[in-house]
Design an enzyme around this catalytic site. Structure first.
Site, PDB file in Angstrom:
ATOM      1  N   GLY A 110       0.773  -1.234   0.000  1.00 58.77           N
ATOM      2  CA  GLY A 110       0.000   0.000   0.000  1.00 58.77           C
ATOM      3  C   GLY A 110       0.806   1.287   0.000  1.00 58.77           C
ATOM      4  O   GLY A 110       0.236   2.363   0.152  1.00 58.77           O
ATOM      5  N   ASP A 137      -6.630 -11.823  -8.138  1.00 55.46           N
ATOM      6  CA  ASP A 137      -5.582 -11.891  -9.148  1.00 55.46           C
ATOM      7  C   ASP A 137      -5.951 -10.975 -10.312  1.00 55.46           C
ATOM      8  O   ASP A 137      -7.027 -11.117 -10.906  1.00 55.46           O
ATOM      9  CB  ASP A 137      -5.447 -13.341  -9.630  1.00 55.46           C
ATOM     10  CG  ASP A 137      -4.261 -13.554 -10.545  1.00 55.46           C
ATOM     11  OD1 ASP A 137      -3.671 -12.561 -11.031  1.00 55.46           O
ATOM     12  OD2 ASP A 137      -3.916 -14.727 -10.787  1.00 55.46           O
ATOM     13  N   ASP A 173       2.817  -1.616 -10.210  1.00 50.41           N
ATOM     14  CA  ASP A 173       4.076  -2.010  -9.593  1.00 50.41           C
ATOM     15  C   ASP A 173       4.132  -3.531  -9.503  1.00 50.41           C
ATOM     16  O   ASP A 173       4.829  -4.093  -8.661  1.00 50.41           O
ATOM     17  CB  ASP A 173       4.206  -1.380  -8.198  1.00 50.41           C
ATOM     18  CG  ASP A 173       5.660  -1.294  -7.729  1.00 50.41           C
ATOM     19  OD1 ASP A 173       6.560  -1.234  -8.591  1.00 50.41           O
ATOM     20  OD2 ASP A 173       5.905  -1.288  -6.510  1.00 50.41           O
ATOM     21  N   LYS A 215       6.142  -0.923 -13.785  1.00 50.24           N
ATOM     22  CA  LYS A 215       7.454  -1.517 -13.549  1.00 50.24           C
ATOM     23  C   LYS A 215       7.803  -2.459 -14.702  1.00 50.24           C
ATOM     24  O   LYS A 215       6.987  -3.293 -15.100  1.00 50.24           O
ATOM     25  CB  LYS A 215       7.448  -2.304 -12.231  1.00 50.24           C
ATOM     26  CG  LYS A 215       8.779  -2.991 -11.909  1.00 50.24           C
ATOM     27  CD  LYS A 215       8.651  -3.946 -10.756  1.00 50.24           C
ATOM     28  CE  LYS A 215       8.425  -3.226  -9.448  1.00 50.24           C
ATOM     29  NZ  LYS A 215       8.358  -4.174  -8.307  1.00 50.24           N
TER      30      LYS A 215
END
Length: 220
Positions: free
Chosen positions: A75, A110, A134, A174
């Site tokens: 978080g 998921d 991320d 990312k």
């Protein structure tokens, strides 16, 4: 120890039953100035500073009214979004549990589940101005496999971003060393006005992670 990390290093003795790799990780955490700073500033992870540093360079948080955080646990990024955009709608998703964050809707599921995109869209209640990812696949120790698995997540995140972003929106994700591959870069350039790669200072030097920042979504 000083916050700059210039003080004496903390050594961790190898405890019985603890693997050498676990000892190294613990020692690195104890001596990481960003870990100490995160603890002092109330962030759940050092990753918060990666988002802060990326935003200082690219300015994508300013004015965002709806934000999606893919791979939200624990978080840290969501905390930064709430601080800088207290009125914005924020929805996060992660396979792992995430402790509640005031003003954020957190889904534990998921992202690769077929139902996930619709769940996120319903929770957000409108088009997003910013999609953050991320996410990284769990590593198996085989570099090529790890790269393919993580890039598969990035591609899925991009597909979702192109479905939910409003024109002019931003996608931050990312990627791994070398950045996005040529196919993904081509897709990004087709969909966004500018595409940049960056490695924020908070990203460990030995880490293979980079971030791609795609701004100015052209619309579906």
């Amino acid at each position: 120890m000083s916050r700059s990390g210039s003080g004496p290093r903390t050594r961790v003795r190898t405890a019985k039953g603890r693997r050498v790799s676990s000892t190294r990780w613990l020692e690195r955490q104890l001596n990481d100035p960003y870990v100490k700073k995160a603890r002092a500033d109330g962030y759940r992870s050092r990753a918060a500073y990666k988002l802060i540093e990326l935003d200082e360079r690219f300015g994508f948080l300013k004015g965002a009214k709806r934000v999606v955080d893919l791979g939200v646990a624990p978080g840290g990024w969501a905390q930064v979004v709430r601080q800088r955009l207290p009125q914005a709608g924020l929805v996060g998703i992660d396979l792992l549990p995430t402790d509640p964050i005031e003003g954020a809707t957190l889904l534990q599921m998921d992202f690769m589940d077929e139902a996930a995109p619709d769940e996120l869209k319903a929770a957000l209640g409108g088009p997003a101005d910013l999609v953050l990812s991320d996410m990284a696949a769990n590593t198996v120790g085989h570099p090529q496999t790890d790269h393919l698995r993580t890039m598969g997540l990035v591609e899925a995140a991009l597909d979702f971003a192109c479905e939910i972003l409003s024109p002019g929106g931003t996608f931050v994700a990312k990627v791994l060393a070398g950045g996005a591959d040529s196919h993904l870069v081509a897709e990004l350039k087709r969909s966004f006005t500018t595409v940049k790669h960056a490695k924020p200072p908070a990203s460990r030097k030995g880490s293979s992670e980079w971030y791609v920042v795609a701004q100015g979504f052209k619309g579906a």
